[in-house]
Structure formats: structure tokens, C-alpha cells
Design a protein around this motif. Structure first.
Motif, PDB file in Angstrom:
ATOM      1  N   VAL A   1       0.861  -1.193   0.000  1.00 25.06           N
ATOM      2  CA  VAL A   1       0.000   0.000   0.000  1.00 25.06           C
ATOM      3  C   VAL A   1       0.891   1.235   0.000  1.00 25.06           C
ATOM      4  CG1 VAL A   1      -1.812   1.256   1.236  1.00 25.06           C
ATOM      5  CG2 VAL A   1      -1.746  -1.256   1.339  1.00 25.06           C
ATOM      6  N   PRO A   2       0.659   2.175  -0.949  1.00 24.39           N
ATOM      7  CA  PRO A   2       1.518   3.364  -0.964  1.00 24.39           C
ATOM      8  C   PRO A   2       1.344   4.203   0.301  1.00 24.39           C
ATOM      9  CG  PRO A   2      -0.059   3.379  -2.808  1.00 24.39           C
ATOM     10  CD  PRO A   2      -0.370   2.188  -1.980  1.00 24.39           C
ATOM     11  N   ASP A   3       2.413   4.918   0.668  1.00 25.28           N
ATOM     12  CA  ASP A   3       2.362   5.751   1.877  1.00 25.28           C
ATOM     13  C   ASP A   3       1.624   7.065   1.636  1.00 25.28           C
ATOM     14  OD1 ASP A   3       3.659   4.216   3.812  1.00 25.28           O
ATOM     15  OD2 ASP A   3       5.586   4.590   2.847  1.00 25.28           O
ATOM     16  N   ASP A   4       1.493   7.455   0.347  1.00 31.07           N
ATOM     17  CA  ASP A   4       0.827   8.738   0.065  1.00 31.07           C
ATOM     18  C   ASP A   4      -0.689   8.520  -0.086  1.00 31.07           C
ATOM     19  OD1 ASP A   4       0.465   7.564  -2.414  1.00 31.07           O
ATOM     20  OD2 ASP A   4       2.288   8.466  -3.236  1.00 31.07           O
ATOM     21  N   THR A   5      -1.381   9.517  -0.591  1.00 29.38           N
ATOM     22  CA  THR A   5      -2.854   9.442  -0.615  1.00 29.38           C
ATOM     23  C   THR A   5      -3.411   9.134  -2.004  1.00 29.38           C
ATOM     24  OG1 THR A   5      -2.938  11.817  -0.961  1.00 29.38           O
ATOM     25  CG2 THR A   5      -3.135  11.040   1.316  1.00 29.38           C
ATOM     26  N   ARG A   6      -2.522   8.824  -2.968  1.00 27.34           N
ATOM     27  CA  ARG A   6      -3.045   8.621  -4.330  1.00 27.34           C
ATOM     28  C   ARG A   6      -3.891   7.345  -4.388  1.00 27.34           C
ATOM     29  NH1 ARG A   6       1.615   5.110  -6.772  1.00 27.34           N
ATOM     30  NH2 ARG A   6       2.846   5.469  -4.930  1.00 27.34           N
ATOM     31  N   PRO A   7      -4.920   7.332  -5.290  1.00 28.35           N
ATOM     32  CA  PRO A   7      -5.734   6.126  -5.421  1.00 28.35           C
ATOM     33  C   PRO A   7      -4.880   4.938  -5.852  1.00 28.35           C
ATOM     34  CG  PRO A   7      -6.673   7.956  -6.674  1.00 28.35           C
ATOM     35  CD  PRO A   7      -5.316   8.395  -6.233  1.00 28.35           C
ATOM     36  N   HIS A   8      -5.141   3.768  -5.279  1.00 26.85           N
ATOM     37  CA  HIS A   8      -4.363   2.572  -5.613  1.00 26.85           C
ATOM     38  C   HIS A   8      -5.241   1.357  -5.334  1.00 26.85           C
ATOM     39  CE1 HIS A   8      -1.217  -0.490  -5.499  1.00 26.85           C
ATOM     40  NE2 HIS A   8      -0.428   0.377  -6.082  1.00 26.85           N
ATOM     41  N   PRO A   9      -5.220   0.338  -6.226  1.00 27.50           N
ATOM     42  CA  PRO A   9      -6.073  -0.839  -6.004  1.00 27.50           C
ATOM     43  C   PRO A   9      -5.819  -1.511  -4.656  1.00 27.50           C
ATOM     44  CG  PRO A   9      -4.893  -1.012  -8.103  1.00 27.50           C
ATOM     45  CD  PRO A   9      -4.441   0.252  -7.473  1.00 27.50           C
ATOM     46  N   ALA A  10      -4.606  -1.366  -4.120  1.00 32.12           N
ATOM     47  CA  ALA A  10      -4.291  -2.005  -2.828  1.00 32.12           C
ATOM     48  C   ALA A  10      -5.182  -1.469  -1.711  1.00 32.12           C
ATOM     49  CB  ALA A  10      -2.822  -1.787  -2.484  1.00 32.12           C
ATOM     50  N   ARG A  11      -5.642  -0.219  -1.855  1.00 26.91           N
ATOM     51  CA  ARG A  11      -6.521   0.338  -0.815  1.00 26.91           C
ATOM     52  C   ARG A  11      -7.879  -0.361  -0.838  1.00 26.91           C
ATOM     53  NH1 ARG A  11      -3.588   4.666   0.606  1.00 26.91           N
ATOM     54  NH2 ARG A  11      -2.555   5.718  -1.092  1.00 26.91           N
ATOM     55  N   LEU A  12      -8.364  -0.683  -2.040  1.00 24.10           N
ATOM     56  CA  LEU A  12      -9.645  -1.395  -2.151  1.00 24.10           C
ATOM     57  C   LEU A  12      -9.479  -2.817  -1.633  1.00 24.10           C
ATOM     58  CD1 LEU A  12     -10.641  -0.205  -5.732  1.00 24.10           C
ATOM     59  CD2 LEU A  12     -11.533   0.630  -3.575  1.00 24.10           C
ATOM     60  N   LEU A  13      -8.382  -3.457  -2.046  1.00 23.32           N
ATOM     61  CA  LEU A  13      -8.142  -4.836  -1.588  1.00 23.32           C
ATOM     62  C   LEU A  13      -7.954  -4.889  -0.082  1.00 23.32           C
ATOM     63  CD1 LEU A  13      -5.817  -6.207  -4.396  1.00 23.32           C
ATOM     64  CD2 LEU A  13      -8.083  -7.059  -3.756  1.00 23.32           C
ATOM     65  N   ASP A  14      -7.362  -3.843   0.484  1.00 30.52           N
ATOM     66  CA  ASP A  14      -7.167  -3.801   1.932  1.00 30.52           C
ATOM     67  C   ASP A  14      -8.517  -3.912   2.640  1.00 30.52           C
ATOM     68  OD1 ASP A  14      -5.892  -3.356   4.438  1.00 30.52           O
ATOM     69  OD2 ASP A  14      -6.556  -1.272   4.348  1.00 30.52           O
ATOM     70  N   LEU A  15      -9.492  -3.138   2.181  1.00 33.17           N
ATOM     71  CA  LEU A  15     -10.808  -3.185   2.831  1.00 33.17           C
ATOM     72  C   LEU A  15     -11.526  -4.489   2.520  1.00 33.17           C
ATOM     73  CD1 LEU A  15     -11.937   0.508   2.552  1.00 33.17           C
ATOM     74  CD2 LEU A  15     -11.179  -0.753   4.548  1.00 33.17           C
ATOM     75  N   HIS A  16     -11.299  -5.025   1.321  1.00 31.53           N
ATOM     76  CA  HIS A  16     -11.940  -6.315   1.013  1.00 31.53           C
ATOM     77  C   HIS A  16     -11.386  -7.423   1.912  1.00 31.53           C
ATOM     78  CE1 HIS A  16     -14.442  -9.018  -1.093  1.00 31.53           C
ATOM     79  NE2 HIS A  16     -13.436  -9.750  -1.541  1.00 31.53           N
ATOM     80  N   MET A  17     -10.085  -7.364   2.154  1.00 33.16           N
ATOM     81  CA  MET A  17      -9.488  -8.363   3.059  1.00 33.16           C
ATOM     82  C   MET A  17     -10.061  -8.235   4.464  1.00 33.16           C
ATOM     83  SD  MET A  17      -7.669 -10.304   1.359  1.00 33.16           S
ATOM     84  CE  MET A  17      -8.536 -10.023  -0.160  1.00 33.16           C
ATOM     85  N   LEU A  18     -10.295  -6.986   4.908  1.00 29.69           N
ATOM     86  CA  LEU A  18     -10.899  -6.768   6.225  1.00 29.69           C
ATOM     87  C   LEU A  18     -12.299  -7.386   6.278  1.00 29.69           C
ATOM     88  CD1 LEU A  18     -11.292  -5.360   9.008  1.00 29.69           C
ATOM     89  CD2 LEU A  18     -12.043  -3.328   7.757  1.00 29.69           C
ATOM     90  N   VAL A  19     -13.122  -7.056   5.282  1.00 25.09           N
ATOM     91  CA  VAL A  19     -14.531  -7.455   5.324  1.00 25.09           C
ATOM     92  C   VAL A  19     -14.685  -8.970   5.102  1.00 25.09           C
ATOM     93  CG1 VAL A  19     -16.706  -7.201   4.044  1.00 25.09           C
ATOM     94  CG2 VAL A  19     -15.408  -5.186   4.708  1.00 25.09           C
ATOM     95  N   LEU A  20     -13.879  -9.540   4.202  1.00 25.46           N
ATOM     96  CA  LEU A  20     -14.002 -10.969   3.887  1.00 25.46           C
ATOM     97  C   LEU A  20     -13.333 -11.846   4.949  1.00 25.46           C
ATOM     98  CD1 LEU A  20     -14.908 -12.937   1.500  1.00 25.46           C
ATOM     99  CD2 LEU A  20     -12.540 -12.814   0.733  1.00 25.46           C
ATOM    100  N   LEU A  21     -12.155 -11.413   5.409  1.00 24.69           N
ATOM    101  CA  LEU A  21     -11.320 -12.325   6.193  1.00 24.69           C
ATOM    102  C   LEU A  21     -10.767 -11.750   7.498  1.00 24.69           C
ATOM    103  CD1 LEU A  21      -9.496 -13.491   3.026  1.00 24.69           C
ATOM    104  CD2 LEU A  21     -10.444 -15.145   4.627  1.00 24.69           C
TER     105      LEU A  21
END
Ligand SMILES: C[S@@+](CC[C@H](N)C(=O)[O-])C[C@H]1O[C@@H](n2cnc3c(N)ncnc32)[C@H](O)[C@@H]1O
Length: 318
Positions: free
Chosen positions: A258-278
Motif C-alpha cells: 500500500v503506498p504511503d501517500d494518498t493517491r488512489p491505488h487498487p491495494a486500498r480497495l483490496l485492503d478493505l476487502h481483506m478486512l470485510v471478507l477475512l
């Protein structure tokens, strides 16, 4: 209302519309007949996806995919068709419990379905088959950083959480001197095809992983788990490496960074999906370094890849 766009993309893809447009433009009625769907509903959904830049030509009735839309075709290199299958069904339904994840910091899936995701998959073989096939479909891009590595010092590679074994199979095809051990839950290894020079071993990585490898691969495994469990898995891998005692011992982790800055990145979406799913998470470079260090590994290199980063680490001696 973003899910209206994503649900429409999934519905269109599941109906096979992108593949029907693969060879060139078609009219909406022609597409509707070929896919067996309602022509009016199709025109309206395609209209939405045209405004999202996936296709053109709905009004003149000459529908054509754009470059982005082509990513939904089966045979486009790096196709995202499999991602649609992976984000659908239970992976979508569990998001109805997002508030639970927010309140507790744990998986919404467990609350919505009454048990953890991998336990649920074990009791739903058809869904498990779809899950593993979709993962396998994404391996082509996922393993590119692995293929670029020097494998001359490795004889045996252990893929921990190997799923269908496609990653191992592709790697062994590219590196004919390698033997492989594909390790996963017993019901997963029992259903997976056995490739040439490959041994399948069933078990849980919380109990231990097979000894005998020079290189251990963890591809999209650690993001499934919160830190406390990720450390347990890594310690099991390190134990196996130290017991094997290979001078070439190395750990290869394929994950998002996950990038340290605030730019949009797919890893941010996957991060929340990992939270909600697992109840899992994606990690920043600093978080990866801390996690691996806490588990007894020294990170030697982190390389960015098209869809996954590669983290190379070696076990610290006891
Ligand atoms: C996200 S998939 C990744 C599969 C594969 N490495 C890839 O890159 O496509 C996670 C894998 O972890 C496996 N898994 C889950 N819990 C496990 C456990 N306790 N022990 C071993 N494997 C497990 C799942 O069966 C699944 O194949």
C-alpha cells in the motif's frame, strides 16, 4: 452508488458480453440474442458502461469494446474477468456486513455467513472450485516478478497456500530443473491436479509447513490474515526452513504494497476487502518490514510488479 457500476460490470461479464464483442462491433439485439439476455436491459447497462469508458457505440447500435473494456475478455493478457468472479457471490454479499467490520475490526463474512471464509469454502465445494479457478486465472500476472528471478540455487520450491497449483506449475515449466511441493488445506490439495515434478501436501500452515524446500513462496496468503496470524504462519515457514538447513534458503512473498501517500491505488480497495471478507489486511512497506522482522526474517529486496510486489527475505538464524 459505485456498486451499481461494479454489479453491472459483473453481470455483463458473467453473461459473456465482452467475449461476444472480442472480434469486433455488434448490435445490441444481436448481442442480446447471442447471450440470451433482455435487449432493453442490456442496452441500458451497456449505456452505463459506455459512460464509464468500457465501450462505445450504444446509441448508433454498433457496440465496441475500448481498451479498458477488453480487460473483461477471457483471452486478453492480464484479463480481469477472473477478478469479476472473485468479487461476486459471497465476496459481494459479505459487504452487507461492512458496518460489523467497522465496529469490530473483524471479518464481516463471519457475521453474515456464521463462520470464517475458508471454513465456509470447505463446506461449499462448488464455490470453492469457482474461488480457486478465479485465483488461478489471476496467477499469470501475479507471478511475473517470480519468473524474472534467478532460480539457479534452488532445487525445491514449496508453494505455501498453493491453491490449484497453477503458480507452481507455471514456475516449474519455466524452470525445468525445479521440483515443487504444493501445500494447502487437505480438501484443496485433494481437488487440485498434480503437475509434473510436483508433490501435493495437505495440512494447515498454522500447524506446520513441509520441510525440504530451498525457496518458500507465499503468494497472496499473508493479506488474508491479521498480523497475529500472519506472524504465526511466517514462524511456521521459518521453522521449516531452519529444519531443512538449505544454504540457499529464501522466502518470496507476493503481495500488494500500500503506498504511503494518498493517491488512489487498487491495494486500498483490496485492503478493505481483506478486512470485510477475512479480517485480513494489505500492508505498507513499513508494515511488511515490521511483520517479517517480528517473524524472524530479514527483508533483502522489495520489487514492484504489475499486479503484485515481490518481497524477498531470508530467515535469521536462531
Ligand atoms: C488467496 S488464496 C491464494 C492462492 C495462491 N497462492 C495464489 O496465489 O493464487 C489463499 C490460499 O490459502 C489457502 N489456505 C487458507 N487457510 C489455509 C491453512 N490454514 N493452511 C493452508 N492453506 C490455507 C486457501 O485454501 C487458498 O488456496
Amino acid at each position: 452508488m459505485g456498486y451499481i457500476v461494479s454489479r453491472s460490470i459483473m453481470a455483463i461479464t458473467e453473461a459473456g458480453i465482452p467475449d461476444l464483442l472480442h472480434d469486433g462491433p455488434r448490435s445490441v439485439p444481436d448481442l442480446a440474442t447471442a447471450a440470451g439476455v433482455d435487449a432493453d436491459a442490456l442496452r441500458r447497462m451497456l449505456g452505463l458502461l459506455e459512460s464509464e469508458g468500457l465501450l462505445t457505440g450504444v446509441a448508433p447500435d454498433r457496440v465496441e469494446l475500448t481498451g479498458r473494456g477488453r480487460l473483461l475478455c477471457s483471452d486478453t493478457p492480464g484479463s480481469l474477468k477472473h477478478l469479476c468472479a472473485l468479487m461476486d457471490h459471497e465476496a459481494y454479499t459479505c459487504w452487507s456486513g461492512a458496518g460489523h467490520a467497522l465496529r469490530t475490526g473483524g471479518a464481516a463474512f463471519d457475521q453474515v455467513y456464521g463462520q470464517p471464509y475458508f471454513d465456509w469454502l470447505a463446506g461449499h465445494p462448488d464455490d470453492a472450485t469457482r474461488f480457486h479457478a478465479a485465483q488461478a486465472g489471476l496467477v499469470e500476472m501475479r507471478l511475473l516478478p517470480l519468473l524474472a528471478l534467478d532460480w539457479s540455487a534452488t532445487r525445491t520450491v514449496v508453494d505455501v497456500g498453493a491453491g490449484d497449483g497453477v503458480l507452481l506449475h507455471t514456475l516449474l515449466t519455466a524452470q525445468p530443473h525445479l521440483a515443487g511441493i504444493g501445500f494447502d488445506l487437505p480438501e484443496v490439495t485433494a481437488a487440485a491436479p498434480v503437475g509434473e515434478r510436483t508433490t501435493r501436501v495437505g495440512g494447515s500452515f498454522f500447524d506446520g509447513v513441509p520441510v525440504g524446500g530451498d525457496t518458500y513462496v507465499l503468494a497472496q496468503i499473508l493479506h488474508d490474515w491479521p498480523d497475529v496470524d500472519a506472524v504465526r504462519i511466517l514462524r511456521r515457514v521459518r521453522e521449516a526452513m531452519l529444519r531443512t538447513g538449505s544454504p540457499a534458503a529464501r522466502l518470496l512473498v507476493l503481495e500488494q504494497v500500500v503506498p504511503d501517500d494518498t493517491r488512489p491505488h487498487p491495494a486500498r480497495l483490496l485492503d478493505l476487502h481483506m478486512l470485510v471478507l477475512l479480517g485480513g489486511r494489505e500492508r505498507t512497506e513499513r508494515q511488511w518490514r515490521e511483520l517479517l522482522s517480528r517473524s524472524g526474517f530479514r527483508v533483502e529486496r522489495i520489487t514492484a510488479g504489475a499486479r503484485s510486489a515481490l518481497l524477498e527475505a531470508v530467515p535469521e538464524p536462531d
